[in-house]
Design a protein around this motif. Structure first.
Motif, PDB file in Angstrom:
ATOM      1  N   LEU A 136       0.669  -1.530   0.133  1.00 17.52           N
ATOM      2  CA  LEU A 136      -0.214  -0.253   0.370  1.00 17.52           C
ATOM      3  C   LEU A 136       0.916   1.154  -0.237  1.00 17.52           C
ATOM      4  N   PRO A 137       0.351   1.901  -0.883  1.00 21.89           N
ATOM      5  CA  PRO A 137       1.736   3.916  -1.248  1.00 21.89           C
ATOM      6  C   PRO A 137       1.321   4.626   0.073  1.00 21.89           C
ATOM      7  N   TRP A 138       0.709   3.858   0.572  1.00 31.15           N
ATOM      8  CA  TRP A 138       0.158   5.068   1.820  1.00 31.15           C
ATOM      9  C   TRP A 138       0.293   4.845   2.294  1.00 31.15           C
ATOM     10  N   ASP A 139       1.040   3.021   2.973  1.00 27.31           N
ATOM     11  CA  ASP A 139       1.417   3.445   4.187  1.00 27.31           C
ATOM     12  C   ASP A 139       3.037   3.537   4.288  1.00 27.31           C
ATOM     13  N   GLU A 140       3.430   4.483   5.434  1.00 28.09           N
ATOM     14  CA  GLU A 140       4.451   4.851   6.001  1.00 28.09           C
ATOM     15  C   GLU A 140       5.155   5.086   6.903  1.00 28.09           C
ATOM     16  N   LEU A 141       4.022   4.002   7.753  1.00 26.42           N
ATOM     17  CA  LEU A 141       4.324   3.936   9.158  1.00 26.42           C
ATOM     18  C   LEU A 141       5.563   3.164   9.181  1.00 26.42           C
ATOM     19  N   PRO A 142       6.304   2.738  10.151  1.00 27.54           N
ATOM     20  CA  PRO A 142       7.061   2.126  10.634  1.00 27.54           C
ATOM     21  C   PRO A 142       7.523   0.917  10.563  1.00 27.54           C
ATOM     22  N   ALA A 143       8.537   0.503   9.602  1.00 27.23           N
ATOM     23  CA  ALA A 143       8.825  -1.119  10.096  1.00 27.23           C
ATOM     24  C   ALA A 143       9.984  -1.511  10.876  1.00 27.23           C
ATOM     25  N   GLY A 144       9.899  -3.034  10.310  1.00 29.14           N
ATOM     26  CA  GLY A 144      11.369  -3.525  11.309  1.00 29.14           C
ATOM     27  C   GLY A 144      12.689  -3.193  11.582  1.00 29.14           C
ATOM     28  N   SER A 145      12.424  -2.736  10.453  1.00 35.86           N
ATOM     29  CA  SER A 145      14.318  -1.496  10.425  1.00 35.86           C
ATOM     30  C   SER A 145      14.703  -0.196  10.954  1.00 35.86           C
ATOM     31  N   THR A 146      13.401  -0.136  11.950  1.00 30.63           N
ATOM     32  CA  THR A 146      13.341   0.993  12.521  1.00 30.63           C
ATOM     33  C   THR A 146      12.272   0.589  14.363  1.00 30.63           C
ATOM     34  N   LEU A 147      11.530  -0.480  14.040  1.00 29.04           N
ATOM     35  CA  LEU A 147      11.205  -0.692  15.105  1.00 29.04           C
ATOM     36  C   LEU A 147      11.596  -1.473  16.338  1.00 29.04           C
ATOM     37  N   ALA A 148      12.858  -2.426  15.127  1.00 29.93           N
ATOM     38  CA  ALA A 148      14.157  -3.000  16.105  1.00 29.93           C
ATOM     39  C   ALA A 148      14.715  -2.538  17.170  1.00 29.93           C
ATOM     40  N   ASP A 149      14.693  -1.013  16.694  1.00 30.91           N
ATOM     41  CA  ASP A 149      15.441  -0.329  17.758  1.00 30.91           C
ATOM     42  C   ASP A 149      15.325   0.642  18.161  1.00 30.91           C
ATOM     43  N   SER A 150      14.139   0.969  18.296  1.00 24.11           N
ATOM     44  CA  SER A 150      12.674   1.892  18.918  1.00 24.11           C
ATOM     45  C   SER A 150      12.419   1.515  20.135  1.00 24.11           C
ATOM     46  N   ALA A 151      12.140   2.041  20.707  1.00 19.96           N
ATOM     47  CA  ALA A 151      10.739   2.207  22.560  1.00 19.96           C
ATOM     48  C   ALA A 151       9.603   0.672  21.484  1.00 19.96           C
ATOM     49  N   PRO A 152       9.681  -0.083  22.514  1.00 20.27           N
ATOM     50  CA  PRO A 152       9.126  -1.016  22.191  1.00 20.27           C
ATOM     51  C   PRO A 152       7.304  -0.561  21.853  1.00 20.27           C
ATOM     52  N   GLU A 153       7.372   0.566  22.329  1.00 11.94           N
ATOM     53  CA  GLU A 153       5.456   0.917  22.673  1.00 11.94           C
ATOM     54  C   GLU A 153       5.646   1.477  20.546  1.00 11.94           C
ATOM     55  N   LEU A 154       6.286   2.146  20.507  1.00 11.18           N
ATOM     56  CA  LEU A 154       6.018   2.100  18.168  1.00 11.18           C
ATOM     57  C   LEU A 154       5.846   0.927  17.979  1.00 11.18           C
ATOM     58  N   TYR A 191      17.306  -6.411   8.332  1.00 10.32           N
ATOM     59  CA  TYR A 191      16.814  -5.262   8.269  1.00 10.32           C
ATOM     60  C   TYR A 191      14.767  -5.435   8.182  1.00 10.32           C
ATOM     61  N   ARG A 192      14.468  -6.480   8.370  1.00 11.00           N
ATOM     62  CA  ARG A 192      13.130  -6.654   8.266  1.00 11.00           C
ATOM     63  C   ARG A 192      12.467  -7.533  10.305  1.00 11.00           C
ATOM     64  N   VAL A 193      13.050  -7.941  10.291  1.00  9.91           N
ATOM     65  CA  VAL A 193      13.587  -8.571  11.969  1.00  9.91           C
ATOM     66  C   VAL A 193      12.945  -6.770  12.661  1.00  9.91           C
ATOM     67  N   LEU A 194      11.884  -7.870  14.000  1.00 12.03           N
ATOM     68  CA  LEU A 194      10.950  -6.148  14.289  1.00 12.03           C
ATOM     69  C   LEU A 194      12.927  -6.628  16.298  1.00 12.03           C
ATOM     70  N   GLY A 195      13.335  -7.135  16.309  1.00  9.68           N
ATOM     71  CA  GLY A 195      14.597  -7.552  17.532  1.00  9.68           C
ATOM     72  C   GLY A 195      15.838  -8.339  16.865  1.00  9.68           C
ATOM     73  N   HIS A 196      16.544  -7.796  17.875  1.00 11.33           N
ATOM     74  CA  HIS A 196      17.991  -8.238  17.122  1.00 11.33           C
ATOM     75  C   HIS A 196      18.340  -9.124  18.524  1.00 11.33           C
ATOM     76  N   ASP A 197      17.751  -9.601  19.093  1.00  8.24           N
ATOM     77  CA  ASP A 197      18.016 -10.840  20.298  1.00  8.24           C
ATOM     78  C   ASP A 197      16.085 -11.558  20.543  1.00  8.24           C
ATOM     79  N   PRO A 198      16.443 -12.622  21.138  1.00  9.04           N
ATOM     80  CA  PRO A 198      15.102 -13.756  21.265  1.00  9.04           C
ATOM     81  C   PRO A 198      13.856 -12.922  21.892  1.00  9.04           C
ATOM     82  N   ALA A 199      15.006 -11.983  22.824  1.00  7.57           N
ATOM     83  CA  ALA A 199      13.745 -11.773  24.174  1.00  7.57           C
ATOM     84  C   ALA A 199      13.015  -9.985  23.578  1.00  7.57           C
ATOM     85  N   SER A 200      13.504  -9.075  23.066  1.00  9.73           N
ATOM     86  CA  SER A 200      13.561  -8.015  22.625  1.00  9.73           C
ATOM     87  C   SER A 200      12.255  -8.151  20.864  1.00  9.73           C
TER      88      SER A 200
END
Length: 387
Positions: A136-154, A191-200
């Motif tokens: 969807l071209p209008w989906d500009e929401l953050p993906a794994g590349s951002t979320l994996a290193d951001s606050a979980p709430e995002l 760059y698509r994963v949601l976390g770089h370790d099992p727990a996160s």
């Protein structure tokens, strides 16, 4: 197709209890001994179980097999896509970029015209992870590349908003929750994963599933995990060197978390863990048994695009019919095929494929009871969409 998020959320939450088992297994068992002074009580009739049982019993073997396919047909004109679906009778359609119009309204008009069955509408799937994997071209929401290193709430915020976009566009299944985990930047999936370790990763996968609940059916991918398997499964069979115990402590953790959070679908990957099975997980009964028995998943298993197997150049996977038989025999409930307008262009004859799977059932290579259990699970999802 009219979608009611509240009703879907309530009904979908009960599907595991009602339909996460073999057909009719929730029916009461009559007793042979009568109690003279007992007052008879009426047995409650479950409308979901009743509707699914009736449809399943009315289906031919060929119709059951066809309902286990999720297919792609290109174009933004719903008429030829619906004609294709009415002819082939798949259980679902997967939308790719070539199906997406220029606005949410166009996509909603397209999706609302695809299902001819109002009681058991087609499952309409899409790969909407965000970032590099966005339809969807209008989906500009953050993906794994951002979320994996951001606050979980995002992650909660992003997947809540994304699932609302999908629901508004008339989509019902999102192949969008990457439950793989890796800390290796050179990995195909990094760059698509949601976390770089099992727990996160597990925390964010849980949040993503919870956020999508009541809007679309969540899918965890790519089971049993692409993070430890170097290479790209679109063009090869990546091989992971982990032992089963190592897998349990790493790659399994986000999948277990997503399953516990209620994800109704898990996508099996064309990756191999020789310590468990030399075959790719998508064709492995051993991995399906682990998914069902160890992780206690009772929902729908669905393959990654089956055409990927044909593209790796290995003779073992050159025959699409054999691939389909192996995938169903392994335990997949649904097979995905991202087809061109003419399936013959990729050496696929859908009628021949269905006939060959039926022959494999007749010969005992595939259990007909397993087919019924798979179709039962799929019908439960589809019935919930029918409102």
């Amino acid at each position: 197709m009219v979608r009611r998020a509240g009703a879907m959320a309530v009904l979908a939450a009960s599907l595991v209890v009602l339909c996460g088992c073999s057909p009719s297994s929730t029916r009461p068992t009559p007793t042979s001994e009568a109690t003279p002074d007992a007052v008879p009580t009426a047995t409650a009739i479950d409308p979901v179980r009743l509707a699914v049982d009736e449809r399943l019993e009315a289906m031919t073997l060929e119709q059951k097999i066809r309902s286990m396919l999720m297919l792609h047909y290109p174009g933004t004109d719903p008429a030829p896509v619906r004609e294709f679906a009415d002819h082939v009778q798949p259980g679902g359609l997967i939308l790719m970029g070539d199906n997406i119009g220029s606005s949410e309204e166009e996509v909603r008009a397209f999706t609302s015209a695809l299902s001819s069955d109002e009681i058991f509408p087609l499952l309409l799937g899409i790969d909407e992870e965000g970032g590099d994997v966005t339809r969807l071209p209008w989906d500009e929401l953050p993906a794994g590349s951002t979320l994996a290193d951001s606050a979980p709430e995002l992650t909660t915020e992003a997947f809540t908003a994304r699932s609302e976009l999908l629901e508004s566009a008339g989509l019902s299944v999102n192949f969008g929750i990457v439950a793989d985990v890796t800390a290796d930047p050179s990995s195909f999936i990094y760059y698509r994963v949601l976390g770089h370790d099992p727990a996160s990763a597990a925390d964010r996968v849980t949040r993503a599933v919870q956020a999508e609940s009541g809007h679309v059916y969540s899918t965890l991918k790519h089971f049993p995990g692409h993070g430890g398997a170097p290479g790209d499964s679109h063009s090869s069979i990546p091989v992971a060197g982990a032992s089963l115990d190592e897998w349990r402590a790493t790659d399994a953790v986000p999948f277990a978390a997503g399953i516990a959070a209620g994800a109704p679908l898990v996508m099996t990957a064309h990756v191999a863990y020789p310590a468990v099975d030399s075959a790719p997980a998508s064709l492995s009964a051993a991995w399906h048994n682990i998914l069902r028995d160890e992780l206690e998943f009772t929902g729908v298993t669905i393959t990654d695009d089956m055409l990927m197997l044909q593209r790796n150049g290995l003779a073992e996977f050159a025959d699409p019919v054999e691939n389909a038989i192996r995938a169903i025999a392994a335990g997949n409930d649904m097979l995905v095929y991202v087809l061109p307008a003419d399936p013959g262009d990729v050496d696929i004859d859908l009628d021949a494929l269905v006939s060959s799977v039926a022959a494999a059932i007749d010969s005992g290579r595939i259990s007909e009871d397993a087919i019924d259990a798979s179709v039962d699970r799929l019908l439960c999802l589809r019935f919930a969409l029918g409102g």
